[in-house]
Design an enzyme around this catalytic site. Structure first.
Site, PDB file in Angstrom:
ATOM      1  N   ARG A  15      76.651 -23.514  32.108  1.00 14.79           N
ATOM      2  CA  ARG A  15      77.243 -24.831  31.857  1.00 14.79           C
ATOM      3  C   ARG A  15      76.135 -25.848  31.611  1.00 14.79           C
ATOM      4  O   ARG A  15      74.949 -25.540  31.733  1.00 14.79           O
ATOM      5  CB  ARG A  15      78.098 -25.280  33.048  1.00 14.79           C
ATOM      6  CG  ARG A  15      77.320 -25.359  34.355  1.00 14.79           C
ATOM      7  CD  ARG A  15      78.212 -25.597  35.557  1.00 14.79           C
ATOM      8  NE  ARG A  15      79.141 -24.491  35.746  1.00 14.79           N
ATOM      9  CZ  ARG A  15      78.823 -23.348  36.387  1.00 14.79           C
ATOM     10  NH1 ARG A  15      77.597 -23.170  36.877  1.00 14.79           N
ATOM     11  NH2 ARG A  15      79.702 -22.386  36.537  1.00 14.79           N
ATOM     12  N   ASP A  62      70.173 -14.187  40.491  1.00 16.84           N
ATOM     13  CA  ASP A  62      69.710 -15.236  41.390  1.00 16.84           C
ATOM     14  C   ASP A  62      68.210 -15.356  41.149  1.00 16.84           C
ATOM     15  O   ASP A  62      67.434 -14.476  41.536  1.00 16.84           O
ATOM     16  CB  ASP A  62      69.996 -14.854  42.843  1.00 16.84           C
ATOM     17  CG  ASP A  62      69.459 -15.877  43.843  1.00 16.84           C
ATOM     18  OD1 ASP A  62      68.722 -16.803  43.433  1.00 16.84           O
ATOM     19  OD2 ASP A  62      69.755 -15.725  45.043  1.00 16.84           O
ATOM     20  N   VAL A  63      67.794 -16.433  40.474  1.00 13.88           N
ATOM     21  CA  VAL A  63      66.399 -16.529  40.051  1.00 13.88           C
ATOM     22  C   VAL A  63      65.429 -16.642  41.218  1.00 13.88           C
ATOM     23  O   VAL A  63      64.217 -16.449  41.034  1.00 13.88           O
ATOM     24  CB  VAL A  63      66.178 -17.698  39.067  1.00 13.88           C
ATOM     25  CG1 VAL A  63      66.958 -17.476  37.785  1.00 13.88           C
ATOM     26  CG2 VAL A  63      66.530 -19.045  39.704  1.00 13.88           C
ATOM     27  N   TYR A 153      64.577 -32.355  45.621  1.00 12.57           N
ATOM     28  CA  TYR A 153      64.706 -32.224  44.170  1.00 12.57           C
ATOM     29  C   TYR A 153      63.517 -32.877  43.459  1.00 12.57           C
ATOM     30  O   TYR A 153      62.939 -32.310  42.521  1.00 12.57           O
ATOM     31  CB  TYR A 153      66.020 -32.862  43.732  1.00 12.57           C
ATOM     32  CG  TYR A 153      66.378 -32.715  42.284  1.00 12.57           C
ATOM     33  CD1 TYR A 153      66.914 -31.524  41.794  1.00 12.57           C
ATOM     34  CD2 TYR A 153      66.224 -33.773  41.393  1.00 12.57           C
ATOM     35  CE1 TYR A 153      67.279 -31.387  40.464  1.00 12.57           C
ATOM     36  CE2 TYR A 153      66.589 -33.655  40.064  1.00 12.57           C
ATOM     37  CZ  TYR A 153      67.110 -32.458  39.606  1.00 12.57           C
ATOM     38  OH  TYR A 153      67.477 -32.343  38.280  1.00 12.57           O
ATOM     39  N   ALA A 156      60.420 -30.751  43.891  1.00 15.05           N
ATOM     40  CA  ALA A 156      60.500 -29.538  43.074  1.00 15.05           C
ATOM     41  C   ALA A 156      60.233 -29.851  41.609  1.00 15.05           C
ATOM     42  O   ALA A 156      59.491 -29.123  40.925  1.00 15.05           O
ATOM     43  CB  ALA A 156      61.872 -28.888  43.237  1.00 15.05           C
ATOM     44  N   LYS A 157      60.819 -30.925  41.104  1.00 14.24           N
ATOM     45  CA  LYS A 157      60.656 -31.274  39.696  1.00 14.24           C
ATOM     46  C   LYS A 157      59.234 -31.737  39.387  1.00 14.24           C
ATOM     47  O   LYS A 157      58.710 -31.489  38.302  1.00 14.24           O
ATOM     48  CB  LYS A 157      61.672 -32.347  39.304  1.00 14.24           C
ATOM     49  CG  LYS A 157      63.115 -31.839  39.278  1.00 14.24           C
ATOM     50  CD  LYS A 157      63.286 -30.606  38.393  1.00 14.24           C
ATOM     51  CE  LYS A 157      64.745 -30.294  38.108  1.00 14.24           C
ATOM     52  NZ  LYS A 157      64.908 -29.058  37.291  1.00 14.24           N
TER      53      LYS A 157
END
Length: 252
Positions: A15, A62-63, A153, A156-157
């Protein structure tokens, strides 16, 4: 493209930005492996590609799981061909203010975004270096600059940006480029979840966001897919190690 298309893998492609990117790369002539946590969830993206005359394969991965990544990439290589384009788009949010954020929420976000990008890139670079051609695009975010309620987040980014630059340095001699695309506000299920978290209707959330963006609209997944399409193209071979913000205007 030759009669045998190059193979691209897009993670988190069921998506949103991932689905739009998978469809765009298919229209560019790539055979596309559509990866997401559940293989059935990939069906709509795969169907859209096939209905448009493209070639696609759904793979449940699942990466953040090393064994699943190895098996998934091996399946792609066996059924579609050796992957030479990788878009690390898979991501989750577990938003909360720092004093409320659990260790599990921190670890989950790091696992998908950072560990996932590492595992997928490590698995795919072997095919790229052998082919002397490769494109890796990592999805960062404007949140890499900091965003209330997103310590995990944002970290991580931001980490993905350093990871991208290191990949560019290490893999450039093999004809492999690595770049990061950092979207601003994009209308997706993820931003809808953010609106719900802060108790705002999605329509009001979109309208408010648009007023803060110089082009006076929020971004669409196709806006990001267009940039990724260029970075994955042969023409982008001299662009590497870059972080490109696609946000409808400049960011500080």
């Amino acid at each position: 493209m030759s009669s045998t298309p190059r193979v691209a893998i897009v993670t988190g492609a069921a998506r949103g930005i991932g689905a739009a990117t998978a469809q765009r790369l298919a229209s560019d002539g790539y055979a596309v492996a559509v990866l997401d946590l559940s293989e059935p969830d990939c069906a709509a993206t795969v169907s859209a590609i096939i209905d448009a005359g493209g070639q696609a394969l759904a793979v449940g991965v699942d990466v953040s799981d090393e064994e699943q990544v190895a098996a998934g990439v091996a399946r792609v290589a066996a059924e579609l061909g050796p992957p030479v384009v990788l878009v690390n788009n898979a991501g989750i949010i577990r938003d909360n203010l720092i004093f409320k954020m659990s260790s599990a929420d921190w670890d989950a976000v790091m696992g998908v975004h950072l560990r996932g990008a590492f595992l997928m890139s490590r698995a795919c670079q072997a095919f790229m270096t052998q082919a002397q051609f490769g494109r890796i695009v990592n999805l960062s975010s404007s949140s890499a600059q900091g965003n209330r309620g997103q310590a995990n987040y944002s970290a991580a980014k931001a980490g993905l940006q350093g990871f991208t630059k290191t990949l560019a340095i290490e893999l450039g001699r093999f004809g492999v480029t690595a770049n990061a695309v950092a979207p601003g506000f994009i209308q997706t299920e993820m931003t809808a979840a953010t609106a719900a978290r802060i108790g705002m209707s999605f329509e009001d959330f979109l309208a408010a966001a648009a007023t803060q963006i110089p082009v006076q609209r929020v971004g669409q997944p196709q806006d990001i897919a267009a940039m990724i399409s260029f970075l994955c193209s042969p023409e982008a071979g001299f662009v590497s190690g870059q972080v490109i913000y696609v946000a409808g205007g400049p960011l500080d």
